[in-house]
Design a protein around this motif. Structure first.
Motif, PDB file in Angstrom:
ATOM      1  N   PHE A 150       1.082 -30.578   7.129  1.00 30.09           N
ATOM      2  CA  PHE A 150       0.473 -30.785   8.446  1.00 30.09           C
ATOM      3  C   PHE A 150      -0.210 -32.154   8.503  1.00 30.09           C
ATOM      4  N   ALA A 172       0.753 -35.728  10.659  1.00 38.58           N
ATOM      5  CA  ALA A 172      -0.248 -36.361  11.518  1.00 38.58           C
ATOM      6  C   ALA A 172      -0.471 -37.820  11.126  1.00 38.58           C
ATOM      7  N   GLY A 199       2.021 -31.439  13.105  1.00 39.41           N
ATOM      8  CA  GLY A 199       1.037 -32.478  12.846  1.00 39.41           C
ATOM      9  C   GLY A 199       1.189 -33.705  13.720  1.00 39.41           C
ATOM     10  N   PHE A 255      -7.900 -31.491   7.422  1.00 40.61           N
ATOM     11  CA  PHE A 255      -6.747 -30.981   6.682  1.00 40.61           C
ATOM     12  C   PHE A 255      -7.154 -30.539   5.277  1.00 40.61           C
TER      13      PHE A 255
END
Length: 508
Positions: A281, A285, A422, A437
């Motif tokens: 994730f 991002a 993400g 995270f």
């Protein structure tokens, strides 16, 4: 007090879960109990830390050029003594050996006379010997029955071998009569065999296949109706919820659905306990944000690159973890999540570290459009994964869980979907920091899958919706909301082994 509380929690929560032989649900129950106890202590004692004066805090000891306090030396000595005592207990005592036996092989330890349901209690030696004697007698009885059955099979096999021997050997019956009786009937039957095929009967044409096809058609129609109802509900949600805050919760819920579906593919269909989902994730991002902010890429190109990066790292992790399973795989994946978090914190020249990246714009103009975009992608992913698990590939994932290729495939696809989720998170929040995270997020995703129903398609969706909205709906209870959340999580794991989705299956 701590020992009594531990015994009570073990008897009420963990002992029933251990009797079911499941490894995942005690882990989720641990999260619920931890949330409950932590917030109960905050409610009782308050968030302000207490200060205690230690009699050894002001004394300083010197060892060469090293200075340390007497309190630190006392802590080191007490810790070393406790470790030595624990090692001696587990290594040399009968109870310690029993605990190690239960931890290594629960079933074999039970056969040796140890009660696996009680980790802190052990039968005496006489009871263990008596139990072992019963097992020995039962095993001898089973071997005796197996020997008799094997003798009968051996007689049959020898008889068949005699029948297959050609004439001329010493048989009880006359060779010619035996040859005529056994082998002579075959040519006569062949002589009377019809030379052409007769038409099939009227009732044997296609009538038996029609109910199966009708059932398949009804199942497809039902799935299409449910899918259409889901589309209508998703389209109506932003108009039913008018406040900007709750529309933001809808966006977060759509991202959690993607994360839960990705983890369910790894856990529910290949049986791999992955606790590193928050790392993928984060990779999605950060890769998309860095490409957009630093190199001025288009959002969609950056998103594709982030998905590929997350999937590639998932395959890389699978290459090291294919030989692991159970708790060992969980520890390895958790270590990968910790390493990823530390890289995000310390690689400041690229990730900006704890300072974070600010001024991140979403790919669309409004929160409603962002929800529609993420929800549409979640529906497409759900539909694709449902067809995947219903295909021969899905049957292979469920049947061959130990195959390295399918493990890597599940890890790669699950990591890519997490990276896809993400990509939308930084634009939704507007900032990007490593604390978003941490490993707690991995346990939250795991709770969504377990609470909803692992190994089903609708279960993770239900778990993501419930665990996203439940803390927000409990905000009216103030400081008690997280206690209620922990209690609810523990009760669902304890009394719904199949998750919330099992309630819908029972209702049907």
């Amino acid at each position: 007090m701590g020992a009594l509380l531990g015994l009570a929690i073990n008897a009420a929560v963990f002992a029933p879960l251990r009797e079911r032989g499941d490894e995942l649900r005690p882990l989720i129950a641990t999260i619920g109990v931890s949330v409950l106890l932590e917030n109960a202590q905050l409610a009782l004692f308050g968030p302000i830390p207490y200060q205690f004066d230690s009699p050894f805090a002001r004394e300083t000891l010197r060892f060469g050029r090293i200075f340390f306090s007497a309190q630190s030396a006392l802590v080191v000595c007490v810790s070393a003594a406790a470790i030595a005592a624990l090692y001696a207990f587990l290594r040399f005592t009968f109870l310690g050996k029993a605990l190690r036996a239960v931890a290594q092989d629960r079933e074999t330890a039970g056969l040796m006379g140890i009660n696996p349901a009680r980790d802190a209690h052990l039968r005496d030696r006489l009871g263990a010997r008596r139990h072992g004697g019963r097992i020995a007698r039962a095993g001898a009885r089973a071997l005796a029955l197996r020997g008799r059955h094997g003798d009968r099979q051996g007689v049959r096999h020898r008889h068949h071998r005699r029948l297959r021997q050609p004439a001329g050997h010493d048989h009880r019956r006359h060779p010619r009569r035996h040859h005529r009786g056994v082998h002579g009937a075959v040519p006569r039957l062949r002589a009377h065999r019809p030379r052409r095929l007769h038409p099939a009967a009227r009732h044997a044409r296609r009538a038996p296949d029609r109910p199966d096809r009708g059932a398949q058609g009804g199942e497809r129609l039902k799935r299409a109706l449910w899918f259409g109802a889901a589309i209508v509900l998703v389209a109506a949600l932003p108009w039913l919820i008018s406040t900007a805050y709750w529309r933001g919760i809808l966006v977060l819920c759509a991202m959690n659905v993607l994360l839960a579906l990705a983890l369910n593919l790894v856990m529910g269909y290949t049986g791999q306990l992955n606790l590193g989902q928050s790392a993928f994730f984060a990779i999605g991002a950060y890769v998309s944000t860095i490409l957009i902010k630093t190199y001025h890429w288009n959002f969609w190109l950056a998103g594709v690159a982030a998905i590929i990066a997350a999937g590639f790292l998932g395959l890389a992790l699978a290459a090291f973890a294919v030989r692991l399973r159970g708790h060992y795989l969980a520890i390895a994946s958790l270590g990968f999540a910790v390493i990823t978090y530390q890289v995000l914190v310390n690689w400041e020249s690229v990730t900006e570290g704890v300072r974070g990246i600010y001024g991140i714009l979403p790919p669309v103009r409004s929160t409603v459009e962002l929800f529609y975009l993420i929800a549409a992608i979640a529906l497409v992913v759900y539909f694709a994964m449902e067809n995947l698990v219903r295909s021969p590939v899905g049957d292979t994932l469920r049947a061959i869980r130990e195959d390295a290729i399918w493990k890597a495939f599940a890890f790669g696809v699950g990591a890519a979907i997490a990276g896809l989720a993400g990509c939308f998170y930084p634009g939704f929040v507007g900032t990007l920091v490593p604390d978003a995270f941490n490993i707690v997020e991995s346990f939250t995703m795991l709770a969504m899958v377990i609470v909803g129903g692992m190994g089903t398609m609708i279960g993770p969706v239900i778990g993501a919706v419930v665990l996203t909205f439940l803390p927000e709906l409990l905000r009216g209870f103030g400081e008690l909301r997280l206690m209620i959340y922990g209690i609810a999580l523990t009760l669902v794991v304890l009394f719904l082994p199949g998750g919330i989705a099992s309630c819908f299956r029972r209702a049907r």
